[in-house]
Design a protein around this motif. Structure first.
Motif, PDB file in Angstrom:
ATOM      1  N   GLY A  48       0.818  -1.201   0.000  1.00 45.56           N
ATOM      2  CA  GLY A  48       0.000   0.000   0.000  1.00 45.56           C
ATOM      3  C   GLY A  48       0.849   1.247   0.000  1.00 45.56           C
ATOM      4  O   GLY A  48       2.074   1.190  -0.147  1.00 45.56           O
ATOM      5  N   THR A  49       0.182   2.385   0.171  1.00 45.84           N
ATOM      6  CA  THR A  49       0.841   3.677   0.153  1.00 45.84           C
ATOM      7  C   THR A  49       0.451   4.457   1.393  1.00 45.84           C
ATOM      8  O   THR A  49      -0.715   4.470   1.780  1.00 45.84           O
ATOM      9  CB  THR A  49       0.417   4.468  -1.104  1.00 45.84           C
ATOM     10  OG1 THR A  49       0.710   3.686  -2.262  1.00 45.84           O
ATOM     11  CG2 THR A  49       1.142   5.786  -1.199  1.00 45.84           C
ATOM     12  N   VAL A  50       1.432   5.092   2.007  1.00 41.62           N
ATOM     13  CA  VAL A  50       1.196   5.944   3.177  1.00 41.62           C
ATOM     14  C   VAL A  50       1.709   7.348   2.873  1.00 41.62           C
ATOM     15  O   VAL A  50       2.424   7.576   1.903  1.00 41.62           O
ATOM     16  CB  VAL A  50       1.884   5.385   4.445  1.00 41.62           C
ATOM     17  CG1 VAL A  50       1.262   4.063   4.860  1.00 41.62           C
ATOM     18  CG2 VAL A  50       3.377   5.234   4.240  1.00 41.62           C
ATOM     19  N   ALA A  51       1.359   8.302   3.740  1.00 38.19           N
ATOM     20  CA  ALA A  51       1.681   9.704   3.502  1.00 38.19           C
ATOM     21  C   ALA A  51       3.123  10.072   3.844  1.00 38.19           C
ATOM     22  O   ALA A  51       3.711  10.938   3.206  1.00 38.19           O
ATOM     23  CB  ALA A  51       0.723  10.593   4.283  1.00 38.19           C
ATOM     24  N   THR A  52       3.694   9.417   4.873  1.00 35.73           N
ATOM     25  CA  THR A  52       5.024   9.824   5.331  1.00 35.73           C
ATOM     26  C   THR A  52       5.878   8.611   5.669  1.00 35.73           C
ATOM     27  O   THR A  52       5.371   7.499   5.854  1.00 35.73           O
ATOM     28  CB  THR A  52       4.932  10.699   6.600  1.00 35.73           C
ATOM     29  OG1 THR A  52       4.428   9.895   7.672  1.00 35.73           O
ATOM     30  CG2 THR A  52       4.046  11.921   6.391  1.00 35.73           C
ATOM     31  N   HIS A  53       7.184   8.865   5.785  1.00 38.22           N
ATOM     32  CA  HIS A  53       8.109   7.803   6.213  1.00 38.22           C
ATOM     33  C   HIS A  53       7.770   7.356   7.631  1.00 38.22           C
ATOM     34  O   HIS A  53       7.875   6.165   7.949  1.00 38.22           O
ATOM     35  CB  HIS A  53       9.554   8.297   6.151  1.00 38.22           C
ATOM     36  CG  HIS A  53      10.033   8.528   4.754  1.00 38.22           C
ATOM     37  ND1 HIS A  53      10.369   7.495   3.905  1.00 38.22           N
ATOM     38  CD2 HIS A  53      10.212   9.667   4.052  1.00 38.22           C
ATOM     39  CE1 HIS A  53      10.741   7.984   2.744  1.00 38.22           C
ATOM     40  NE2 HIS A  53      10.658   9.304   2.792  1.00 38.22           N
ATOM     41  N   GLN A  54       7.359   8.285   8.485  1.00 39.88           N
ATOM     42  CA  GLN A  54       6.986   7.950   9.853  1.00 39.88           C
ATOM     43  C   GLN A  54       5.793   7.002   9.880  1.00 39.88           C
ATOM     44  O   GLN A  54       5.759   6.056  10.664  1.00 39.88           O
ATOM     45  CB  GLN A  54       6.685   9.214  10.663  1.00 39.88           C
ATOM     46  CG  GLN A  54       6.331   8.936  12.114  1.00 39.88           C
ATOM     47  CD  GLN A  54       7.445   8.229  12.871  1.00 39.88           C
ATOM     48  OE1 GLN A  54       8.611   8.548  12.696  1.00 39.88           O
ATOM     49  NE2 GLN A  54       7.075   7.271  13.699  1.00 39.88           N
ATOM     50  N   CYS A  55       4.801   7.237   9.005  1.00 35.22           N
ATOM     51  CA  CYS A  55       3.650   6.331   8.921  1.00 35.22           C
ATOM     52  C   CYS A  55       4.094   4.927   8.517  1.00 35.22           C
ATOM     53  O   CYS A  55       3.613   3.936   9.060  1.00 35.22           O
ATOM     54  CB  CYS A  55       2.621   6.852   7.920  1.00 35.22           C
ATOM     55  SG  CYS A  55       1.659   8.252   8.501  1.00 35.22           S
ATOM     56  N   ARG A  56       5.018   4.855   7.562  1.00 36.85           N
ATOM     57  CA  ARG A  56       5.518   3.542   7.124  1.00 36.85           C
ATOM     58  C   ARG A  56       6.203   2.814   8.277  1.00 36.85           C
ATOM     59  O   ARG A  56       5.992   1.618   8.479  1.00 36.85           O
ATOM     60  CB  ARG A  56       6.475   3.703   5.946  1.00 36.85           C
ATOM     61  CG  ARG A  56       6.984   2.370   5.441  1.00 36.85           C
ATOM     62  CD  ARG A  56       7.799   2.490   4.202  1.00 36.85           C
ATOM     63  NE  ARG A  56       8.975   3.310   4.449  1.00 36.85           N
ATOM     64  CZ  ARG A  56       9.791   3.746   3.519  1.00 36.85           C
ATOM     65  NH1 ARG A  56       9.543   3.474   2.253  1.00 36.85           N
ATOM     66  NH2 ARG A  56      10.841   4.461   3.821  1.00 36.85           N
ATOM     67  N   GLU A  57       7.008   3.529   9.048  1.00 40.43           N
ATOM     68  CA  GLU A  57       7.684   2.924  10.197  1.00 40.43           C
ATOM     69  C   GLU A  57       6.665   2.483  11.251  1.00 40.43           C
ATOM     70  O   GLU A  57       6.818   1.417  11.860  1.00 40.43           O
ATOM     71  CB  GLU A  57       8.694   3.892  10.798  1.00 40.43           C
ATOM     72  CG  GLU A  57       9.859   4.194   9.871  1.00 40.43           C
ATOM     73  CD  GLU A  57      10.609   2.944   9.449  1.00 40.43           C
ATOM     74  OE1 GLU A  57      10.929   2.113  10.315  1.00 40.43           O
ATOM     75  OE2 GLU A  57      10.868   2.792   8.240  1.00 40.43           O
ATOM     76  N   THR A  58       5.637   3.285  11.468  1.00 35.83           N
ATOM     77  CA  THR A  58       4.597   2.926  12.436  1.00 35.83           C
ATOM     78  C   THR A  58       3.864   1.667  11.997  1.00 35.83           C
ATOM     79  O   THR A  58       3.605   0.770  12.812  1.00 35.83           O
ATOM     80  CB  THR A  58       3.609   4.087  12.628  1.00 35.83           C
ATOM     81  OG1 THR A  58       4.330   5.239  13.081  1.00 35.83           O
ATOM     82  CG2 THR A  58       2.520   3.740  13.625  1.00 35.83           C
ATOM     83  N   VAL A  59       3.528   1.571  10.714  1.00 42.16           N
ATOM     84  CA  VAL A  59       2.867   0.371  10.180  1.00 42.16           C
ATOM     85  C   VAL A  59       3.752  -0.842  10.408  1.00 42.16           C
ATOM     86  O   VAL A  59       3.295  -1.894  10.872  1.00 42.16           O
ATOM     87  CB  VAL A  59       2.543   0.554   8.678  1.00 42.16           C
ATOM     88  CG1 VAL A  59       2.179  -0.780   8.026  1.00 42.16           C
ATOM     89  CG2 VAL A  59       1.422   1.556   8.493  1.00 42.16           C
ATOM     90  N   ARG A  60       5.030  -0.707  10.093  1.00 41.70           N
ATOM     91  CA  ARG A  60       5.973  -1.824  10.277  1.00 41.70           C
ATOM     92  C   ARG A  60       6.067  -2.236  11.742  1.00 41.70           C
ATOM     93  O   ARG A  60       6.035  -3.422  12.077  1.00 41.70           O
ATOM     94  CB  ARG A  60       7.349  -1.439   9.739  1.00 41.70           C
ATOM     95  CG  ARG A  60       8.357  -2.568   9.765  1.00 41.70           C
ATOM     96  CD  ARG A  60       9.701  -2.081   9.285  1.00 41.70           C
ATOM     97  NE  ARG A  60      10.111  -0.885  10.016  1.00 41.70           N
ATOM     98  CZ  ARG A  60      10.913  -0.898  11.084  1.00 41.70           C
ATOM     99  NH1 ARG A  60      11.404  -2.024  11.514  1.00 41.70           N
ATOM    100  NH2 ARG A  60      11.229   0.214  11.697  1.00 41.70           N
ATOM    101  N   ASP A  61       6.158  -1.250  12.643  1.00 46.26           N
ATOM    102  CA  ASP A  61       6.270  -1.548  14.069  1.00 46.26           C
ATOM    103  C   ASP A  61       5.022  -2.248  14.600  1.00 46.26           C
ATOM    104  O   ASP A  61       5.124  -3.209  15.375  1.00 46.26           O
ATOM    105  CB  ASP A  61       6.516  -0.265  14.867  1.00 46.26           C
ATOM    106  CG  ASP A  61       7.888   0.342  14.591  1.00 46.26           C
ATOM    107  OD1 ASP A  61       8.756  -0.359  14.015  1.00 46.26           O
ATOM    108  OD2 ASP A  61       8.082   1.521  14.944  1.00 46.26           O
ATOM    109  N   ILE A  62       3.847  -1.783  14.182  1.00 46.40           N
ATOM    110  CA  ILE A  62       2.597  -2.421  14.625  1.00 46.40           C
ATOM    111  C   ILE A  62       2.538  -3.850  14.097  1.00 46.40           C
ATOM    112  O   ILE A  62       2.178  -4.780  14.829  1.00 46.40           O
ATOM    113  CB  ILE A  62       1.374  -1.601  14.170  1.00 46.40           C
ATOM    114  CG1 ILE A  62       1.317  -0.272  14.923  1.00 46.40           C
ATOM    115  CG2 ILE A  62       0.086  -2.390  14.383  1.00 46.40           C
ATOM    116  CD1 ILE A  62       0.276   0.697  14.396  1.00 46.40           C
TER     117      ILE A  62
END
Length: 82
Positions: free
Chosen positions: A39-53
């Motif tokens: 998928g696509t997220v808005a920011t690098h921080q969102c991508r890291e949060t998705v990965r961490d969750i």
């Protein structure tokens, strides 16, 4: 006894929807024994949060994160509508 993988994937989908990022544009699929996030997220921080969750909810399962950061930069030139 561990929950079935399908239940854990559904828990991940729910956590992503409820998290501060409220990310609904992430697709979670099981391919063989690997959980794949796309998928696509808005920011690098969102991508890291998705990965961490995902790593937290799916601990012990192989996870492939193929999430990209969308670019919402304004165009560098005006649009010609003629």
């Amino acid at each position: 006894m561990k929950e079935p993988v399908e239940y854990r994937i559904e828990h991940l989908r729910q956590r992503l929807a409820e998290a501060d990022i409220a990310e609904l544009g992430i697709y979670v699929d099981l391919r063989g024994d690997t959980v794949v996030l796309t998928g696509t997220v808005a920011t690098h921080q969102c991508r890291e949060t998705v990965r961490d969750i995902a790593e937290s909810v799916l601990a012990g399962l192989p996870v492939l994160t193929d999430v990209v950061v969308g670019h919402n930069d304004p165009p560098e030139y005006p649009e010609d509508l003629s």
